[in-house]
Motif scaffolding. Structure first.
Motif, PDB file in Angstrom:
ATOM      1  N   SER A  53      -4.833  -2.125  -4.183  1.00 52.81           N
ATOM      2  CA  SER A  53      -4.242  -3.445  -4.242  1.00 52.81           C
ATOM      3  C   SER A  53      -5.333  -4.485  -4.030  1.00 52.81           C
ATOM      4  O   SER A  53      -6.223  -4.315  -3.184  1.00 52.81           O
ATOM      5  CB  SER A  53      -3.177  -3.564  -3.153  1.00 52.81           C
ATOM      6  OG  SER A  53      -2.692  -4.869  -3.097  1.00 52.81           O
TER       7      SER A  53
ATOM      8  N   GLU B 276       0.836  -1.206   0.000  1.00 55.48           N
ATOM      9  CA  GLU B 276       0.000   0.000   0.000  1.00 55.48           C
ATOM     10  C   GLU B 276       0.864   1.246   0.000  1.00 55.48           C
ATOM     11  O   GLU B 276       0.570   2.222  -0.678  1.00 55.48           O
ATOM     12  CB  GLU B 276      -0.921   0.003   1.221  1.00 55.48           C
ATOM     13  CG  GLU B 276      -2.075  -0.943   1.143  1.00 55.48           C
ATOM     14  CD  GLU B 276      -3.180  -0.426   0.242  1.00 55.48           C
ATOM     15  OE1 GLU B 276      -3.405   0.798   0.201  1.00 55.48           O
ATOM     16  OE2 GLU B 276      -3.804  -1.258  -0.412  1.00 55.48           O
TER      17      GLU B 276
ATOM     18  N   HIS C 156      -4.776   8.195  -5.133  1.00 57.78           N
ATOM     19  CA  HIS C 156      -4.803   7.284  -6.273  1.00 57.78           C
ATOM     20  C   HIS C 156      -6.069   6.440  -6.240  1.00 57.78           C
ATOM     21  O   HIS C 156      -6.666   6.209  -5.186  1.00 57.78           O
ATOM     22  CB  HIS C 156      -3.559   6.393  -6.288  1.00 57.78           C
ATOM     23  CG  HIS C 156      -3.542   5.388  -5.173  1.00 57.78           C
ATOM     24  ND1 HIS C 156      -3.210   5.723  -3.892  1.00 57.78           N
ATOM     25  CD2 HIS C 156      -3.838   4.061  -5.163  1.00 57.78           C
ATOM     26  CE1 HIS C 156      -3.284   4.643  -3.134  1.00 57.78           C
ATOM     27  NE2 HIS C 156      -3.667   3.626  -3.883  1.00 57.78           N
TER      28      HIS C 156
ATOM     29  N   TYR D  11       1.674   6.538  -7.153  1.00 57.96           N
ATOM     30  CA  TYR D  11       0.549   7.225  -7.776  1.00 57.96           C
ATOM     31  C   TYR D  11       0.047   8.430  -6.986  1.00 57.96           C
ATOM     32  O   TYR D  11      -0.856   9.117  -7.424  1.00 57.96           O
ATOM     33  CB  TYR D  11      -0.608   6.256  -7.980  1.00 57.96           C
ATOM     34  CG  TYR D  11      -0.284   5.142  -8.932  1.00 57.96           C
ATOM     35  CD1 TYR D  11      -0.159   5.390 -10.287  1.00 57.96           C
ATOM     36  CD2 TYR D  11      -0.085   3.850  -8.471  1.00 57.96           C
ATOM     37  CE1 TYR D  11       0.143   4.365 -11.176  1.00 57.96           C
ATOM     38  CE2 TYR D  11       0.222   2.822  -9.342  1.00 57.96           C
ATOM     39  CZ  TYR D  11       0.327   3.087 -10.689  1.00 57.96           C
ATOM     40  OH  TYR D  11       0.636   2.077 -11.555  1.00 57.96           O
TER      41      TYR D  11
ATOM     42  N   LYS E 169      -6.073   3.354  -7.781  1.00 55.85           N
ATOM     43  CA  LYS E 169      -5.655   1.955  -7.871  1.00 55.85           C
ATOM     44  C   LYS E 169      -5.537   1.379  -6.468  1.00 55.85           C
ATOM     45  O   LYS E 169      -4.831   1.897  -5.634  1.00 55.85           O
ATOM     46  CB  LYS E 169      -4.321   1.834  -8.598  1.00 55.85           C
ATOM     47  CG  LYS E 169      -4.402   2.269 -10.026  1.00 55.85           C
ATOM     48  CD  LYS E 169      -3.163   1.876 -10.739  1.00 55.85           C
ATOM     49  CE  LYS E 169      -3.330   2.290 -12.187  1.00 55.85           C
ATOM     50  NZ  LYS E 169      -2.569   1.495 -13.064  1.00 55.85           N
TER      51      LYS E 169
ATOM     52  N   LEU F 138       2.210   1.863  -3.474  1.00 55.08           N
ATOM     53  CA  LEU F 138       1.203   2.426  -4.373  1.00 55.08           C
ATOM     54  C   LEU F 138       0.994   3.911  -4.120  1.00 55.08           C
ATOM     55  O   LEU F 138       0.828   4.688  -5.055  1.00 55.08           O
ATOM     56  CB  LEU F 138      -0.120   1.671  -4.220  1.00 55.08           C
ATOM     57  CG  LEU F 138      -0.211   0.307  -4.888  1.00 55.08           C
ATOM     58  CD1 LEU F 138      -1.517  -0.368  -4.528  1.00 55.08           C
ATOM     59  CD2 LEU F 138      -0.076   0.438  -6.394  1.00 55.08           C
TER      60      LEU F 138
END
Length: 150
Positions: A77, A62, A73, A69, A75, A65
């Motif tokens: 996981s 996490e 973000h 981003y 997106k 990510l």
């Protein structure tokens, strides 16, 4: 003298027990009215972190990510998930009088009546053996037999 010490110790122990019980009951009321949330972070099937009053720290995936981003973000996981368990405390402690039955009211009335009468004093102290004189001491047995209480 030994009896007096026992009475004093009993009074002290009663006061200590009363303070302990009062503290435990206060903690019980405080604990039953407190609400809190438990936040858990899972990565796959493994529990990574648990937090009782804040947010659980995310795992390294996490964090990677978010670094790649940005904090906003879209997106997510697939393997990571957050679980929040909210434990709700009791809202009202007040006893509702519409729930009392006739049996409870009768018990309450007799308890209050006997409790008030317990501390009611007499006009004159009544001594049942007042008409009887104490026995005459012919000889002092402790001195006679040289037996003394220490």
């Amino acid at each position: 003298m030994f009896g007096t010490i026992l009475v004093v110790l009993r009074l002290i122990m009663n006061k200590i027990a009363q303070k302990i019980m009062s503290t435990l009951l206060a903690l019980l009321v405080l604990g039953s009215t407190t609400s809190f949330a438990v936040d858990k972070h899972f990565c796959g099937e493994h529990l990574i972190d648990i937090a009782f009053f804040g947010e659980a720290t995310p795992c390294a995936m996490e964090t990677a990510l978010v670094e790649k981003y940005g904090p906003e973000h879209n997106k997510k996981s697939e393997c990571c998930k957050d679980e929040i368990v909210i434990i709700q405390g009791q809202d009202e402690i007040k006893l509702q009088f519409d729930q009392l039955t006739i049996e409870n009211l009768t018990f309450l009335q007799t308890f209050i009546h006997t409790y008030v009468d317990l501390f009611e004093g007499l006009e004159r102290n009544f001594v049942p053996f007042e008409g009887y004189p104490p026995p005459l001491i012919v000889s002092d047995y402790q001195v006679l037999y040289d037996q003394y209480l220490i």
